[in-house]
Design a protein around this motif. Structure first.
Motif: not given
Length: 183
Positions: A98-103, A107-109, A122-125
């Motif tokens: 899932f992905s969304y845009t942080s405040p 882009l968070i995936t 797993t995720g880059d963040h």
């Protein structure tokens, strides 16, 4: 007399708290969006732009959706047999993202799997631990090698006991056979 004075003081304090709470409630209501006709808070509906779900009779499925505020998700899953013998059971295996845009506008995936071993994302963040130093890894390798050797020695010892046991059982059976039929 003291009891009456304490009761009056407590009553006055409770009335002050009540007035404070009532005034703050009205201030909060004045500073938030309201529907004038109903006097209630309003929310902005977020449309679902895409929704798809496929479910099979054997438990497998696929689903995906996208919302008007740029949330995108997809997932699939199936039933897996786990364990052996009496401990055999079923586990639901899921994988997706899932992905969304942080405040902050980034882009968070997230990619994930979930199975009998737990949930793994797993995720880059997502922070990752630092690498294990070479010296520590050598020590861990030695520890695991020792554990493995001990397990192998225990398995050999158990196998030797099993090899000896059937001979004793055969001898016992022959003795029983001789007793039954040689009378």
């Amino acid at each position: 007399m003291k009891t009456i004075i304490i009761a009056i003081i407590l009553g006055f304090a409770a009335a002050q708290d009540s007035n404070y709470a009532r005034n703050n409630y009205h201030e909060d209501r004045q500073n938030s969006p309201t529907d004038e006709r109903r006097g209630s808070l309003t929310t902005t509906p977020i449309p679902i732009l895409h929704w798809n779900k496929q479910q099979e009779h054997d438990g497998t499925y696929k689903t995906s959706y996208e919302t008007g505020n740029n949330i995108i998700a997809e997932e699939s899953g199936y039933i897996k047999k786990v364990g052996e013998g009496e401990e055999q059971g079923e586990a639901l295996v899921q994988q997706g993202s899932f992905s969304y845009t942080s405040p902050e506008g980034k882009l968070i995936t997230i990619h994930y799997t979930a199975d009998e071993t737990g949930f793994h994302a797993t995720g880059d963040h997502i922070p990752t631990p630092p690498p294990v130093s070479e010296e520590i890894q050598k020590g861990l390798d030695l520890i695991f090698a020792g554990i493995r050797q001990q397990e192998e020695a225990d398995a050999r010892e158990a196998a030797q006991k099993l090899q000896q046991q059937p001979l004793n059982q055969q001898i016992d059976r022959r003795d029983n056979y001789d007793r039954k039929f040689r009378k």
